[in-house]
Motif scaffolding. Structure first.
Motif, PDB file in Angstrom:
ATOM      1  N   THR A 109       0.816  -1.216   0.000  1.00  0.00           N
ATOM      2  CA  THR A 109       0.000   0.000   0.000  1.00  0.00           C
ATOM      3  C   THR A 109       0.845   1.261   0.000  1.00  0.00           C
ATOM      4  N   ILE A 133      -5.376  13.376   6.122  1.00  0.00           N
ATOM      5  CA  ILE A 133      -5.681  11.944   6.077  1.00  0.00           C
ATOM      6  C   ILE A 133      -7.177  11.714   5.899  1.00  0.00           C
ATOM      7  N   SER A 134      -7.987  12.511   6.577  1.00  0.00           N
ATOM      8  CA  SER A 134      -9.436  12.394   6.455  1.00  0.00           C
ATOM      9  C   SER A 134      -9.898  12.708   5.030  1.00  0.00           C
ATOM     10  N   LYS A 167      -9.005   9.812   2.743  1.00  0.00           N
ATOM     11  CA  LYS A 167      -9.922   8.683   2.905  1.00  0.00           C
ATOM     12  C   LYS A 167     -11.252   8.947   2.219  1.00  0.00           C
ATOM     13  N   ARG A 168     -11.738  10.192   2.355  1.00  0.00           N
ATOM     14  CA  ARG A 168     -13.012  10.539   1.718  1.00  0.00           C
ATOM     15  C   ARG A 168     -12.924  10.458   0.201  1.00  0.00           C
ATOM     16  N   ALA A 210     -10.923   8.397  -1.460  1.00  0.00           N
ATOM     17  CA  ALA A 210     -10.331   7.117  -1.854  1.00  0.00           C
ATOM     18  C   ALA A 210     -11.051   6.540  -3.067  1.00  0.00           C
TER      19      ALA A 210
END
Length: 202
Positions: A111, A162-163, A166-167, A169
């Protein structure tokens, strides 16, 4: 309806008009709709539904040419042309381990990847180039973005990056000049000047 619903589809359009993909169409990378090309579909072979996120990315064409021990990559994006040259061994390995699996809808072999080299050789640019080829959004974690002068703001800044990643992704997070963030915590002093780094690491 067989198959999986598309979470996200990235389209590159030749014109300014936003392409409309009919619902329930099965989409894969490379398919064309009204002058737009599917750059990325997640998951591959998915069908478009009313809540599928459709994003527009720049119209780009990529060409590779081997030059002895190097690879030249020409990127033509609308009115801009860029040329990149990388060591062939490094680029082909990165392509095999990350680019090709993602294009075919598989997970990359790992990853994350660490690119090592002196400043200015194009490590971050290569990561952004791979993301552009895949139509993925990029998010950067760098000292000037993360480190803030007020207590607690640095932790908020890194959480936000990071948030957001992720949103959005699948996406690519680039940690530039990683040694400032990834140093061993046991070596980090507890002085006030370095406390922010330790808190961000945690």
């Amino acid at each position: 309806m067989k198959g999986r619903k598309c979470v996200k589809v990235a389209l590159a359009c030749r014109s300014e008009e936003v392409a409309r993909i009919p619902f329930w169409n099965i989409v894969n990378r490379g398919m064309e709709f009204n002058g737009c090309t599917v750059v990325f579909a997640y998951p591959p072979g998915c069908y478009v539904a009313s809540d599928t996120e459709i994003v527009n990315v720049p119209w780009c064409v990529y060409r590779e040419e081997e030059l002895g021990n190097n690879v030249k990559i020409v990127e033509d994006c609308e009115n801009r042309r860029s040329v990149y040259v990388y060591p062939k061994k490094s680029y082909l390995k990165l392509k095999k381990l990350y680019l090709e699996p993602l294009v075919s809808g598989k997970f990359p072999h790992n990853t994350g990847i660490i690119l090592v080299g002196p400043p200015g050789v194009g490590k971050s640019t290569l990561a952004k180039l791979i993301a552009s080829m895949l139509g993925l959004p990029t998010f950067e974690i760098t000292p000037d973005v993360i480190l803030q002068k007020f207590l607690g703001e640095s932790e908020k800044a890194i959480r936000k990056v990071i948030s957001d990643a992720k949103r959005s992704a699948p996406s690519l997070v680039i940690i530039d000049d990683a040694e400032w963030l990834l140093s061993a915590r046991r070596l980090t002093s507890v002085e006030e000047g370095t406390r922010a780094i330790l808190d961000v690491q945690n």
